[in-house]
Design a protein around this motif. Structure first.
Motif, short mmCIF file in Angstrom:
data_model
loop_
_atom_site.label_atom_id
_atom_site.label_comp_id
_atom_site.label_asym_id
_atom_site.label_seq_id
_atom_site.Cartn_x
_atom_site.Cartn_y
_atom_site.Cartn_z
N UNK A 149 40.89 29.22 52.64
CA UNK A 149 40.74 28.18 51.62
C UNK A 149 39.84 28.66 50.49
N UNK A 150 38.77 29.36 50.84
CA UNK A 150 37.88 29.88 49.81
C UNK A 150 38.61 30.89 48.94
N UNK A 151 39.37 31.79 49.55
CA UNK A 151 40.08 32.81 48.77
C UNK A 151 41.08 32.16 47.80
N UNK A 152 41.85 31.21 48.28
CA UNK A 152 42.84 30.58 47.41
C UNK A 152 42.17 29.76 46.31
N UNK A 153 41.05 29.12 46.63
CA UNK A 153 40.32 28.35 45.62
C UNK A 153 39.75 29.26 44.55
N UNK A 154 39.17 30.38 44.95
CA UNK A 154 38.66 31.33 43.97
C UNK A 154 39.80 31.84 43.09
N UNK A 155 40.93 32.19 43.70
CA UNK A 155 42.07 32.66 42.94
C UNK A 155 42.53 31.65 41.90
N UNK A 156 42.57 30.39 42.30
CA UNK A 156 42.99 29.34 41.37
C UNK A 156 41.96 29.15 40.25
N UNK A 157 40.68 29.13 40.59
CA UNK A 157 39.66 28.91 39.57
C UNK A 157 39.61 30.07 38.57
N UNK A 158 39.88 31.29 39.04
CA UNK A 158 39.86 32.45 38.15
C UNK A 158 41.14 32.58 37.34
N UNK A 159 42.14 31.76 37.66
CA UNK A 159 43.40 31.83 36.94
C UNK A 159 44.27 33.00 37.32
N UNK A 160 44.07 33.54 38.52
CA UNK A 160 44.87 34.67 38.98
C UNK A 160 46.24 34.20 39.46
N UNK A 161 47.23 35.06 39.35
CA UNK A 161 48.54 34.76 39.93
C UNK A 161 48.41 34.70 41.45
N UNK A 162 49.09 33.77 42.09
CA UNK A 162 48.95 33.59 43.53
C UNK A 162 49.33 34.85 44.31
N UNK A 183 31.96 32.26 29.07
CA UNK A 183 32.56 31.86 27.79
C UNK A 183 34.06 31.74 27.88
N UNK A 184 34.69 32.49 28.82
CA UNK A 184 36.16 32.47 28.95
C UNK A 184 36.61 31.81 30.24
N UNK A 185 35.75 31.00 30.83
CA UNK A 185 36.12 30.30 32.06
C UNK A 185 35.30 30.79 33.24
N UNK A 186 35.82 30.58 34.44
CA UNK A 186 35.11 30.94 35.66
C UNK A 186 35.07 32.45 35.84
N UNK A 187 33.95 32.94 36.35
CA UNK A 187 33.77 34.36 36.65
C UNK A 187 33.34 34.51 38.10
N UNK A 188 33.81 35.56 38.76
CA UNK A 188 33.38 35.89 40.12
C UNK A 188 32.16 36.80 40.01
N UNK A 189 31.00 36.28 40.42
CA UNK A 189 29.75 37.01 40.26
C UNK A 189 29.37 37.79 41.52
N UNK A 190 29.71 37.25 42.69
CA UNK A 190 29.44 37.92 43.96
C UNK A 190 30.59 37.58 44.90
N UNK A 191 30.96 38.52 45.79
CA UNK A 191 32.03 38.22 46.74
C UNK A 191 31.67 38.78 48.11
N UNK A 192 31.83 37.96 49.13
CA UNK A 192 31.52 38.33 50.51
C UNK A 192 30.09 38.86 50.62
N UNK A 193 29.17 38.12 50.01
CA UNK A 193 27.77 38.51 49.99
C UNK A 193 27.02 37.89 51.16
N UNK A 194 25.98 38.60 51.59
CA UNK A 194 25.11 38.08 52.64
C UNK A 194 23.66 38.12 52.23
#
Length: 205
Positions: A149-162, A183-194
């Protein structure tokens, strides 16, 4: 911030959980407790979570440290995967090999007769956006959910093709991904971080 739940017995057995309600192991609770102490340092303003027990129990550890309430949403549940649920990875490949291969290629597949990944994003992303809209511009929202669910939500928020959502990769138990609005929408700043996010220094800051 989107935070995956702690370890469960089915994670250890490599069983596809989907929306089956599986509890955290003792190690999963310990993972959530350790992560909560870190995430509290970010001074979150709100916590929302899937209503499945593994996510709810993970969120409860952060709530205990911060004093914030947790609002639970069915829309943040893991993907329903029908006949795949409860099967190990090996069993899925043996019984549903063609379906599994098509999914890995990025084709729209109802795994086990369940939800499409785009349908998961259709229900989860609006929950996240609505909660984020209620915060101040510099507010911190923690979303406690599930890997798919997190992966698909990130994909949708970033505007990536499914078809490219799989390229984001999975999340380890109790790790998180951080998104921010640019400035251009959502950005992924960290991924799978601990660990806590560090400032971006250099030409990309």
């Amino acid at each position: 911030m989107l935070w995956r739940h702690g370890q469960t017995a089915w994670n250890l057995e490599q069983r596809f959980q989907g929306n089956t309600d599986i509890e955290l192991t003792a190690e999963g609770v310990a993972q959530a407790r350790r992560a909560a102490r870190l995430l509290a340092a970010l001074h979150p303003d709100a916590i929302i979570a899937s209503d499945l027990s593994r996510a709810a129990a993970t969120a409860a550890e952060l709530a205990a440290v911060t004093g914030l309430p947790v609002t639970h949403y069915e829309g943040l549940r893991e993907t329903f995967a029908g006949e795949w649920q409860g099967l190990t990875h090996t069993e899925i490949v043996a019984r549903y090999g063609e379906q599994y291969a098509a999914w890995k290629r990025g084709e729209p597949v109802r795994r086990g007769g369940g939800e499409l990944e785009t349908e998961v994003a259709d229900r989860a992303a609006p929950v996240v956006l609505t909660a984020a809209d209620k915060l101040a511009d510099d507010g911190v929202l923690v979303v406690v959910s599930h890997g798919g669910t997190i992966r698909t939500t990130i994909g949708r928020l970033l505007g990536l093709e499914s078809t490219s959502w799989e390229s984001l990769g999975g999340l380890t138990n109790c790790c998180w991904s951080v998104l921010g609005e640019g400035a251009r929408g959502w950005r992924l700043l960290e991924h799978n971080a601990g660990t806590l996010p560090e400032p971006v220094l250099g030409d990309d800051s």
